[in-house]
Structures are given as C-alpha cells and as structure tokens.
Write a protein that holds these residues in place. Structure first.
Motif, PDB file in Angstrom:
ATOM      1  N   LEU A  38      -3.821   9.358   3.525  1.00 25.96           N
ATOM      2  CA  LEU A  38      -2.443   9.310   4.906  1.00 25.96           C
ATOM      3  C   LEU A  38      -1.338   8.287   5.036  1.00 25.96           C
ATOM      4  CD1 LEU A  38      -5.471   9.242   7.732  1.00 25.96           C
ATOM      5  CD2 LEU A  38      -3.515  11.317   6.797  1.00 25.96           C
ATOM      6  N   ARG A  39      -0.692   8.033   4.698  1.00 22.98           N
ATOM      7  CA  ARG A  39       0.256   7.152   5.268  1.00 22.98           C
ATOM      8  C   ARG A  39       1.156   7.420   6.778  1.00 22.98           C
ATOM      9  NH1 ARG A  39       3.385   3.574   2.392  1.00 22.98           N
ATOM     10  NH2 ARG A  39       5.441   3.982   2.353  1.00 22.98           N
ATOM     11  N   TRP A  40       1.738   6.284   7.112  1.00 19.22           N
ATOM     12  CA  TRP A  40       2.161   6.868   8.289  1.00 19.22           C
ATOM     13  C   TRP A  40       3.382   5.635   8.524  1.00 19.22           C
ATOM     14  CZ3 TRP A  40      -2.822   5.259   7.435  1.00 19.22           C
ATOM     15  CH2 TRP A  40      -3.208   4.104   8.457  1.00 19.22           C
ATOM     16  N   GLU A  41       4.395   5.757   9.105  1.00 16.91           N
ATOM     17  CA  GLU A  41       5.538   5.072   9.474  1.00 16.91           C
ATOM     18  C   GLU A  41       5.871   5.209  10.961  1.00 16.91           C
ATOM     19  OE1 GLU A  41       7.130   6.076   5.821  1.00 16.91           O
ATOM     20  OE2 GLU A  41       8.650   6.707   7.197  1.00 16.91           O
ATOM     21  N   ALA A  84       0.540  -0.833   0.050  1.00  9.62           N
ATOM     22  CA  ALA A  84      -0.266   0.097  -0.410  1.00  9.62           C
ATOM     23  C   ALA A  84       0.760   1.040   0.056  1.00  9.62           C
ATOM     24  CB  ALA A  84      -1.209   0.049   1.595  1.00  9.62           C
ATOM     25  N   SER A  85       0.370   2.061  -0.974  1.00 10.40           N
ATOM     26  CA  SER A  85       1.119   3.348  -0.436  1.00 10.40           C
ATOM     27  C   SER A  85       0.384   4.637   0.014  1.00 10.40           C
ATOM     28  CB  SER A  85       0.576   4.133  -1.638  1.00 10.40           C
ATOM     29  OG  SER A  85      -0.486   4.163  -1.970  1.00 10.40           O
ATOM     30  N   GLY A  86      -0.500   4.016   1.203  1.00 12.15           N
ATOM     31  CA  GLY A  86      -1.113   4.231   2.408  1.00 12.15           C
ATOM     32  C   GLY A  86      -2.743   4.085   2.431  1.00 12.15           C
ATOM     33  N   ALA A  87      -3.502   5.107   2.774  1.00  9.08           N
ATOM     34  CA  ALA A  87      -5.298   4.783   3.296  1.00  9.08           C
ATOM     35  C   ALA A  87      -6.124   6.046   2.728  1.00  9.08           C
ATOM     36  CB  ALA A  87      -4.886   4.384   4.345  1.00  9.08           C
ATOM     37  N   PRO A 105     -14.646   5.702  14.489  1.00 11.97           N
ATOM     38  CA  PRO A 105     -13.375   5.958  13.929  1.00 11.97           C
ATOM     39  C   PRO A 105     -13.532   7.098  12.623  1.00 11.97           C
ATOM     40  CG  PRO A 105     -14.312   3.649  13.579  1.00 11.97           C
ATOM     41  CD  PRO A 105     -15.535   4.959  14.505  1.00 11.97           C
ATOM     42  N   ILE A 106     -11.717   6.932  12.276  1.00 11.95           N
ATOM     43  CA  ILE A 106     -11.843   7.248  10.617  1.00 11.95           C
ATOM     44  C   ILE A 106     -12.027   6.661   9.459  1.00 11.95           C
ATOM     45  CG2 ILE A 106     -10.308   9.365   8.621  1.00 11.95           C
ATOM     46  CD1 ILE A 106      -8.960  10.316  11.739  1.00 11.95           C
ATOM     47  N   LYS A 107     -12.583   6.696   9.079  1.00 10.50           N
ATOM     48  CA  LYS A 107     -12.594   5.734   7.536  1.00 10.50           C
ATOM     49  C   LYS A 107     -11.834   5.929   6.034  1.00 10.50           C
ATOM     50  CE  LYS A 107     -17.182   3.642   8.931  1.00 10.50           C
ATOM     51  NZ  LYS A 107     -18.754   3.575   8.949  1.00 10.50           N
ATOM     52  N   VAL A 108     -10.503   4.961   5.736  1.00 11.00           N
ATOM     53  CA  VAL A 108     -10.119   4.955   5.439  1.00 11.00           C
ATOM     54  C   VAL A 108      -9.953   3.510   4.792  1.00 11.00           C
ATOM     55  CG1 VAL A 108      -8.505   6.035   6.541  1.00 11.00           C
ATOM     56  CG2 VAL A 108      -7.842   3.922   6.743  1.00 11.00           C
ATOM     57  N   LEU A 109     -10.122   3.071   3.417  1.00 15.39           N
ATOM     58  CA  LEU A 109      -9.552   2.486   2.970  1.00 15.39           C
ATOM     59  C   LEU A 109      -8.353   2.307   1.578  1.00 15.39           C
ATOM     60  CD1 LEU A 109     -11.991   3.592  -0.145  1.00 15.39           C
ATOM     61  CD2 LEU A 109     -12.425   1.568   1.793  1.00 15.39           C
ATOM     62  N   TRP A 110      -7.351   1.055   2.203  1.00 13.64           N
ATOM     63  CA  TRP A 110      -5.764   1.296   1.850  1.00 13.64           C
ATOM     64  C   TRP A 110      -6.203   1.118  -0.078  1.00 13.64           C
ATOM     65  CZ3 TRP A 110      -2.663   1.059   5.682  1.00 13.64           C
ATOM     66  CH2 TRP A 110      -2.627   0.909   6.505  1.00 13.64           C
ATOM     67  N   VAL A 111      -4.532   1.776  -0.418  1.00 16.82           N
ATOM     68  CA  VAL A 111      -4.795   2.235  -1.442  1.00 16.82           C
ATOM     69  C   VAL A 111      -3.130   1.711  -2.280  1.00 16.82           C
ATOM     70  CG1 VAL A 111      -4.038   4.100  -3.485  1.00 16.82           C
ATOM     71  CG2 VAL A 111      -5.513   4.433  -1.362  1.00 16.82           C
ATOM     72  N   PRO A 112      -3.454   0.614  -3.091  1.00 16.06           N
ATOM     73  CA  PRO A 112      -2.137  -0.144  -3.985  1.00 16.06           C
ATOM     74  C   PRO A 112      -1.126   1.224  -4.271  1.00 16.06           C
ATOM     75  CG  PRO A 112      -4.183  -0.514  -5.214  1.00 16.06           C
ATOM     76  CD  PRO A 112      -4.505   0.527  -4.082  1.00 16.06           C
TER      77      PRO A 112
END
Length: 146
Positions: free
Chosen positions: A40-43, A5-8, A20-27
């Motif tokens: 969003l991206r987190w590490e 995933a590149s982020g959500a 909760p904040i609803k997100v979808l994983w993005v390839p």
C-alpha cells in the motif's frame, strides 16, 4: 509515510473492522514484492483526502491492484474488503499450487502383484476377492499398507 519507505507491506487483514490492518514499512531498496503480498502507498490527494494505491506481487511481476483516489481519512475501512479478498485468493492459489506439486511429484508406485491382476475369475487390474487378505479390526489389509 516515512520518506525512506516505498509503502507499507500488508501483514494481516483481520475480519473485524475494529482491528487494525497490520502493515510493515518497506524501504525503497526492497528488491521485489513476493507472491501474494500487497504493498500500500498513500499520499495526500491534490484537493482533499488521500490517494491510496495497492500493488500485488505475482510470481513473475508486480501488478497494479487498485487505486482509491481522494479517499477520506477513514480509507483503511474503504480498502479492507479488497485487501481481505485478494489475500484470501492468493492463499488459496498457494495451497492449490502446493497440492498440485505434491500430487504430480509423487505418482503412485504401487503395483498389484500378478496373482491379483491375472487371477482366475478376476478382471485385469482388479484384485480377486477370493485371494484377498482378511481385514483387521480397522478394515486394513496387508495390501493397503502405505
């Protein structure tokens, strides 16, 4: 975050912090972020917490929206106000853009007949009240029908 995933992609940001904040994983293969959408991206941060980054899709590009370095484990509550504000602003811009397109694409084509615009005792472009049709029970006349 999954390695593929590149982020959500932020799907919704409820006003209530208990939801909760609803997100979808993005390839990683996603071509481009659509207008008004936030990725969003987190590490893990180097010392502690999470480095969270938000990117915003605009009409012609994607821009860096915000960074929250070394955010704690409760980082969703930290980013929520920004996400909520930006999604609201993008929605407002989309509505205003659509309204502008409708307003400019459908100009008024109604023209007053010559008897209304050039009648005795009336100014040009202003209907002569003496020649106006009586209103029906809703206040509409034949001339007002759309």
């Amino acid at each position: 975050m999954p390695p593929w995933a590149s982020g959500a992609l932020v799907h919704s940001v409820p006003a209530r912090t208990s939801h909760p904040i609803k997100v979808l994983w993005v390839p990683n293969t996603m071509p481009r972020l659509p207008f008004g959408r936030i990725l969003l991206r987190w590490e893990p941060a180097p010392e502690a917490g999470w480095d969270v980054t938000a990117r915003l899709g605009l009409v012609t590009t994607v821009v860096h929206l915000a960074t929250w370095p070394a955010a704690g484990d409760d980082w969703p509550s930290l980013v929520r106000p920004t996400l909520r504000e930006v999604t609201g602003l993008c929605s407002a811009v989309a509505v205003a853009t659509a309204a502008l397109r409708v307003a400019t694409a459908q100009p008024s084509t109604r023209r007053c007949p010559p008897s209304e615009t050039m009648g005795a005792g009336s100014r040009e472009g202003v209907p002569d009240p003496a020649r106006s049709q009586p209103a029906d029970e809703n206040g509409a006349t034949e001339d007002q029908a759309l």
